[in-house]
Design a protein around this motif. Structure first.
Motif, PDB file in Angstrom:
ATOM      1  N   GLN A  72       0.811  -1.223   0.000  1.00 58.90           N
ATOM      2  CA  GLN A  72       0.000   0.000   0.000  1.00 58.90           C
ATOM      3  C   GLN A  72       0.845   1.274   0.000  1.00 58.90           C
ATOM      4  O   GLN A  72       0.322   2.377  -0.183  1.00 58.90           O
ATOM      5  CB  GLN A  72      -0.949   0.008   1.207  1.00 58.90           C
ATOM      6  CG  GLN A  72      -2.086  -1.002   1.100  1.00 58.90           C
ATOM      7  CD  GLN A  72      -2.990  -0.761  -0.100  1.00 58.90           C
ATOM      8  OE1 GLN A  72      -3.368   0.367  -0.395  1.00 58.90           O
ATOM      9  NE2 GLN A  72      -3.314  -1.828  -0.835  1.00 58.90           N
ATOM     10  N   THR A  73       2.169   1.149   0.233  1.00 56.89           N
ATOM     11  CA  THR A  73       3.000   2.349   0.208  1.00 56.89           C
ATOM     12  C   THR A  73       3.350   2.750  -1.226  1.00 56.89           C
ATOM     13  O   THR A  73       3.873   3.837  -1.464  1.00 56.89           O
ATOM     14  CB  THR A  73       4.324   2.145   0.987  1.00 56.89           C
ATOM     15  OG1 THR A  73       5.118   1.169   0.301  1.00 56.89           O
ATOM     16  CG2 THR A  73       4.065   1.666   2.402  1.00 56.89           C
ATOM     17  N   ARG A  74       3.066   1.881  -2.202  1.00 56.97           N
ATOM     18  CA  ARG A  74       3.349   2.242  -3.602  1.00 56.97           C
ATOM     19  C   ARG A  74       2.320   3.273  -4.061  1.00 56.97           C
ATOM     20  O   ARG A  74       1.173   3.267  -3.611  1.00 56.97           O
ATOM     21  CB  ARG A  74       3.248   1.003  -4.514  1.00 56.97           C
ATOM     22  CG  ARG A  74       4.088  -0.176  -4.118  1.00 56.97           C
ATOM     23  CD  ARG A  74       5.540  -0.040  -4.414  1.00 56.97           C
ATOM     24  NE  ARG A  74       5.902   0.258  -5.775  1.00 56.97           N
ATOM     25  CZ  ARG A  74       7.128   0.072  -6.269  1.00 56.97           C
ATOM     26  NH1 ARG A  74       8.088  -0.436  -5.503  1.00 56.97           N
ATOM     27  NH2 ARG A  74       7.427   0.398  -7.514  1.00 56.97           N
ATOM     28  N   LEU A  79       0.595   3.574 -13.103  1.00 56.68           N
ATOM     29  CA  LEU A  79       0.687   2.182 -13.535  1.00 56.68           C
ATOM     30  C   LEU A  79       1.635   2.104 -14.733  1.00 56.68           C
ATOM     31  O   LEU A  79       1.386   2.720 -15.765  1.00 56.68           O
ATOM     32  CB  LEU A  79      -0.697   1.659 -13.938  1.00 56.68           C
ATOM     33  CG  LEU A  79      -0.758   0.164 -14.247  1.00 56.68           C
ATOM     34  CD1 LEU A  79      -0.741  -0.648 -12.947  1.00 56.68           C
ATOM     35  CD2 LEU A  79      -2.001  -0.186 -15.038  1.00 56.68           C
ATOM     36  N   MET A  80       2.728   1.382 -14.549  1.00 58.28           N
ATOM     37  CA  MET A  80       3.698   1.268 -15.639  1.00 58.28           C
ATOM     38  C   MET A  80       3.504  -0.049 -16.379  1.00 58.28           C
ATOM     39  O   MET A  80       3.446  -1.105 -15.756  1.00 58.28           O
ATOM     40  CB  MET A  80       5.119   1.355 -15.078  1.00 58.28           C
ATOM     41  CG  MET A  80       6.169   1.368 -16.167  1.00 58.28           C
ATOM     42  SD  MET A  80       7.823   1.467 -15.475  1.00 58.28           S
ATOM     43  CE  MET A  80       8.045   3.220 -15.337  1.00 58.28           C
ATOM     44  N   GLN A  98       7.751   4.720  -8.407  1.00 57.85           N
ATOM     45  CA  GLN A  98       7.236   4.332  -7.080  1.00 57.85           C
ATOM     46  C   GLN A  98       5.837   3.737  -7.184  1.00 57.85           C
ATOM     47  O   GLN A  98       5.224   3.380  -6.177  1.00 57.85           O
ATOM     48  CB  GLN A  98       7.190   5.550  -6.143  1.00 57.85           C
ATOM     49  CG  GLN A  98       8.476   6.338  -6.057  1.00 57.85           C
ATOM     50  CD  GLN A  98       9.646   5.484  -5.601  1.00 57.85           C
ATOM     51  OE1 GLN A  98       9.481   4.594  -4.771  1.00 57.85           O
ATOM     52  NE2 GLN A  98      10.827   5.709  -6.161  1.00 57.85           N
ATOM     53  N   GLY A  99       5.312   3.682  -8.402  1.00 55.76           N
ATOM     54  CA  GLY A  99       3.936   3.215  -8.582  1.00 55.76           C
ATOM     55  C   GLY A  99       3.845   1.720  -8.790  1.00 55.76           C
ATOM     56  O   GLY A  99       4.700   0.952  -8.346  1.00 55.76           O
ATOM     57  N   ASP A 132      -7.110   3.222  -8.381  1.00 56.35           N
ATOM     58  CA  ASP A 132      -7.085   4.675  -8.580  1.00 56.35           C
ATOM     59  C   ASP A 132      -6.047   5.113  -9.600  1.00 56.35           C
ATOM     60  O   ASP A 132      -5.373   6.125  -9.418  1.00 56.35           O
ATOM     61  CB  ASP A 132      -6.754   5.368  -7.247  1.00 56.35           C
ATOM     62  CG  ASP A 132      -7.715   4.957  -6.153  1.00 56.35           C
ATOM     63  OD1 ASP A 132      -8.925   4.956  -6.442  1.00 56.35           O
ATOM     64  OD2 ASP A 132      -7.255   4.637  -5.036  1.00 56.35           O
ATOM     65  N   VAL A 133      -5.891   4.370 -10.673  1.00 56.01           N
ATOM     66  CA  VAL A 133      -4.867   4.729 -11.655  1.00 56.01           C
ATOM     67  C   VAL A 133      -5.223   6.049 -12.345  1.00 56.01           C
ATOM     68  O   VAL A 133      -6.357   6.243 -12.777  1.00 56.01           O
ATOM     69  CB  VAL A 133      -4.722   3.616 -12.718  1.00 56.01           C
ATOM     70  CG1 VAL A 133      -3.732   4.032 -13.789  1.00 56.01           C
ATOM     71  CG2 VAL A 133      -4.299   2.321 -12.065  1.00 56.01           C
TER      72      VAL A 133
END
Ligand SMILES: [Zn+2]
Length: 199
Positions: A72-74, A79-80, A98-99, A132-133
């Motif tokens: 959940q910290t990402r 979104l890659m 960081q995603g 939530d992207v």
């Protein structure tokens, strides 16, 4: 067909392994490393039973969702999209994104009718409906397959309400993420370029 020939033929499923190489590998497995071969059989059996695809990002994992998707910290808004699971490890080493990720598990082959079935498009579209992207970062390779894949993704994604960007062109032409140095990769992430939306 005898057991040796059958083994050699089975080994031809491996990428870039032709008949001669398959025979050489079969010979090696049976003649020189029987213990290693037993272990290999065990590993293949375990992996086939246990390894599946993450429900969210499609990478290989042994649970419903992988550790990265569960973290959940990402940054949940980025979104890659990458071609293969190995690309995630490389981008993680570059320490720029960081995603979250989505793995296509393949690429579009421009010489084979641009077949969409070679990448996990449906799963990607389902994924975009979850969570939530806000930004999608296309991080396909900079060779012919990666370019064709990026083009198709761009065409599909431009109709959707997401910001779409792609790794910047600092990457050498024809290059694969796998063989790019981490500094260059991180730089191309920070300089990523937005991709045009449909007017
Ligand atoms: Zn995942």
């Amino acid at each position: 067909m005898n057991a040796f020939d059958e083994l050699a033929q089975a080994l031809e499923i491996l990428p870039n392994i032709g008949t001669k190489s398959a025979q050489r590998i079969a010979y090696y497995l049976l003649q020189h490393n029987r213990e290693g071969t037993e272990h290999l059989i065990q590993c293949l059996e375990n992996a086939l039973k246990q390894v599946k695809h993450c429900r969210l990002c499609n990478t290989f994992c042994e649970h419903d969702i992988c550790d990265l998707c569960a973290d959940q910290t990402r940054d949940q808004s980025q979104l890659m999209i990458v071609q293969m699971p190995l690309d995630i490890s490389i981008l993680e080493s570059a320490n720029c994104h960081q995603g979250l990720y989505f793995v296509l598990m393949g690429s579009i082959q421009p010489l084979q009718n641009m077949d969409l079935n070679s990448i996990a498009i449906k799963k990607l579209l389902n994924r975009l409906h979850e969570g939530d992207v806000k930004e999608i970062i296309i991080a396909t390779n900079f060779n012919a397959e990666g370019e064709a894949t990026a083009f198709i993704l761009q065409e599909i994604l431009k109709k959707l309400p997401f910001k779409v960007t792609r790794l910047a062109r600092g990457m050498p032409l024809g290059s694969e993420l796998e063989y790019t140095d981490l500094g260059t990769l991180a730089q191309s992430f920070y300089e990523r370029t937005p991709i045009g939306k449909e007017k």
